[in-house]
Enzyme design. Sequence first.
Site, short mmCIF file in Angstrom:
data_model
loop_
_atom_site.label_atom_id
_atom_site.label_comp_id
_atom_site.label_asym_id
_atom_site.label_seq_id
_atom_site.Cartn_x
_atom_site.Cartn_y
_atom_site.Cartn_z
N ASP A 1 0.25 6.39 8.17
CA ASP A 1 -1.12 6.80 7.83
C ASP A 1 -1.56 8.05 8.59
O ASP A 1 -2.74 8.35 8.69
CB ASP A 1 -2.10 5.65 8.12
CG ASP A 1 -2.12 5.25 9.60
OD1 ASP A 1 -1.38 5.87 10.39
OD2 ASP A 1 -2.87 4.34 9.95
N ARG B 1 -9.94 -1.36 6.38
CA ARG B 1 -11.15 -0.53 6.31
C ARG B 1 -11.16 0.43 5.12
O ARG B 1 -12.16 1.07 4.84
CB ARG B 1 -11.34 0.23 7.63
CG ARG B 1 -11.83 -0.73 8.73
CD ARG B 1 -12.38 0.02 9.90
NE ARG B 1 -11.35 0.63 10.71
CZ ARG B 1 -11.49 1.78 11.36
NH1 ARG B 1 -12.62 2.44 11.28
NH2 ARG B 1 -10.50 2.27 12.08
N ASN C 1 1.14 15.49 -33.43
CA ASN C 1 2.44 15.07 -32.92
C ASN C 1 2.61 13.56 -32.90
O ASN C 1 3.70 13.07 -32.67
CB ASN C 1 2.66 15.63 -31.50
CG ASN C 1 1.60 15.16 -30.53
OD1 ASN C 1 0.45 14.91 -30.91
ND2 ASN C 1 1.97 15.02 -29.27
N GLY D 1 0.64 -2.19 8.31
CA GLY D 1 -0.76 -2.56 8.53
C GLY D 1 -1.51 -2.73 7.21
O GLY D 1 -1.14 -2.19 6.19
N GLU E 1 -3.03 0.85 27.03
CA GLU E 1 -3.93 0.71 25.89
C GLU E 1 -5.38 0.65 26.38
O GLU E 1 -5.64 0.13 27.47
CB GLU E 1 -3.58 -0.54 25.08
CG GLU E 1 -2.30 -0.42 24.31
CD GLU E 1 -2.29 0.80 23.40
OE1 GLU E 1 -3.14 0.90 22.51
OE2 GLU E 1 -1.42 1.67 23.60
N GLY F 1 2.33 -6.28 16.20
CA GLY F 1 2.20 -5.10 17.07
C GLY F 1 3.20 -4.02 16.72
O GLY F 1 4.19 -4.27 16.02
C1 UD1 Z 1 -1.80 2.75 18.46
C2 UD1 Z 1 -1.24 2.85 19.88
C3 UD1 Z 1 -2.16 3.69 20.73
C4 UD1 Z 1 -2.38 5.05 20.10
C5 UD1 Z 1 -2.88 4.90 18.66
C6 UD1 Z 1 -2.88 6.25 17.98
C7 UD1 Z 1 -0.05 0.77 20.24
C8 UD1 Z 1 -0.06 -0.56 20.88
N1 UD1 Z 1 -1.12 1.53 20.43
O1 UD1 Z 1 -2.99 2.00 18.55
O2 UD1 Z 1 -1.61 3.87 22.02
O3 UD1 Z 1 -3.30 5.80 20.84
O4 UD1 Z 1 -2.01 4.04 17.91
O5 UD1 Z 1 -3.46 6.13 16.72
O6 UD1 Z 1 0.94 1.13 19.63
N2 UD1 Z 1 1.57 -1.22 12.48
C9 UD1 Z 1 2.57 -1.98 11.88
N3 UD1 Z 1 2.78 -3.22 12.31
C10 UD1 Z 1 2.07 -3.79 13.31
C11 UD1 Z 1 1.05 -3.02 13.92
C12 UD1 Z 1 0.84 -1.74 13.49
O7 UD1 Z 1 3.25 -1.49 10.98
O8 UD1 Z 1 2.35 -4.96 13.65
C13 UD1 Z 1 1.34 0.16 12.02
C14 UD1 Z 1 -0.03 0.34 11.42
O9 UD1 Z 1 0.02 0.16 9.99
C15 UD1 Z 1 -0.36 1.78 11.77
C16 UD1 Z 1 0.39 2.00 13.08
O10 UD1 Z 1 1.37 1.00 13.14
O11 UD1 Z 1 0.14 2.70 10.83
C17 UD1 Z 1 -0.55 1.94 14.30
O12 UD1 Z 1 -1.16 0.69 14.35
P1 UD1 Z 1 -2.68 0.52 14.80
O13 UD1 Z 1 -3.03 -0.90 14.70
O14 UD1 Z 1 -3.54 1.50 14.13
O15 UD1 Z 1 -2.56 0.91 16.35
P2 UD1 Z 1 -3.76 1.37 17.29
O16 UD1 Z 1 -4.44 0.15 17.78
O17 UD1 Z 1 -4.57 2.39 16.64
#
Ligand code: UD1
Length: 450
Positions: free
Chosen positions: A104, A15, A367, A11, A153, A79
Amino acid sequence: MPTALIILAAGQGSRMNSDLPKVLHKIAGTSLLAHAMGSADALMPQRCVVVAGHEAELVRAEALSLGVVDVVLQEEQLGTGHAVLQARDALADFDGDALVLYGDTPFISPKTLEKLAEARKDHAVVVLGFEAADAGRYGRLITEGSTLERIVEFKDATPEERAVTLCNSGVIAADSKVLFDLLDAVKNDNAAGEFYLPDVVAIACERGLSAGFVTCDESETLGINTRAELARAEGIFQSMKRAEALENGVTLLAPETVFFASDTFIGRDAVIEQNVVFGPEVTIESGALIRAFSHLEGCHVSRGAIIGPYARLRPGAEISEDVRIGNFVEIKNATIAEGAKVNHLSYVGDASVGLRSNLGAGTVTCNYDGVMKHRTEIGNDVFIGSSTMLVAPVSVGNRAMTASGSVITTDVPAEALAIGRAKQVNKLGLAEKLFSRLVAIKAKKSAGKK
Ligand code: UD1
Ligand code: MG
């Protein structure tokens, strides 16, 4: 059960408003990525795959420095499910469990992950959930008794589903081959148009595999999205380290003013005064005293040593037993042997100081010649007079002395007194004459102004 970690770190972290990828930001001197990996240490994972995307090269460099061999690229962030699939080739030869963590999310405890691993004995897929005080936009766990039926979700949830407070942390465990098979069936026909990792739960259930969940405290699932959250996480981590130090028998005179690195080690009965900062790689033995306003990194302090107040120990400072390092003293890449004293206003760098030697106020090891660094070797029972400049490379033998104010440019043999300064001359009566002359000049000047 052999375990492979899959750490999602593709990701953007927009922010954070940063040029640095989010997972390279630090808590207590250690990257978020390293914190996430460290939380799974108790499971002794055989493999670790980091899924990188934004600023992948920087993430790769950090991962490699942490000993991760597999860093895979997720070119487009489609995703969380799509992200996990990128690890498939890297784990093609792996038999065992895959444990998915977010890069993270630094506070998942080893105990929680052990609980998750334990629950895998009863279920094909296990998800880590938590009761949220404010469920906000988290995914919701839809359960039936102890089984997990699916995860929905927030964006796709009905009002009834949104009313559920049991939320998805994002952590999930399953046999790696099973997980990748389930992910093959995940589609992106949802509100976000993304491939959701949590969809594997419903697919598992459809296929007659059981899915379960364990829970942890919400504080463990804290994810970092903004600088404010990073600062809050730093505060939480520092509180944990302070509590741990107190628990381990360390005296902290004002705990809230002492700052630790994630790897700081302090022995029992050490005393840490107010406003002390520990950078990475510091070990303090039992019974050492670190006085107020000192800054330490990359150093080792032995028992009975007293450091500070206002001391700075830099990487490579090796402080032996009963050493005294006093105010406004900086030590770098130097070994200070047992019983030696460097008490005031000194710089000792790229040096060794022998047993019981005493360095007077204002001693400086020169030094650096502007291009290269050189060493200063000081023997045992040496006395270095105040304000001695030791121009390295140079050595001072056992039981030798240097006269105050000396500039020492050649080696001093054992037991010799080195005097390296201009000879003093006393002009009798000259001070008196000078004073009178200056007073007269001043009087004339102020008369002129009137
Ligand atoms: C995700 C979960 C949600 C959960 C929440 C907890 C999904 C669809 N939803 O939502 O159920 O409650 O986390 O915090 O999984 N990332 C990638 N590649 C991508 C997308 C994301 O590496 O294509 C990584 C992001 O960098 C991050 C993590 O996956 O570290 C979660 O992604 P984020 O977009 O924050 O998911 P949420 O929408 O918060
Ligand atoms: Mg998130």
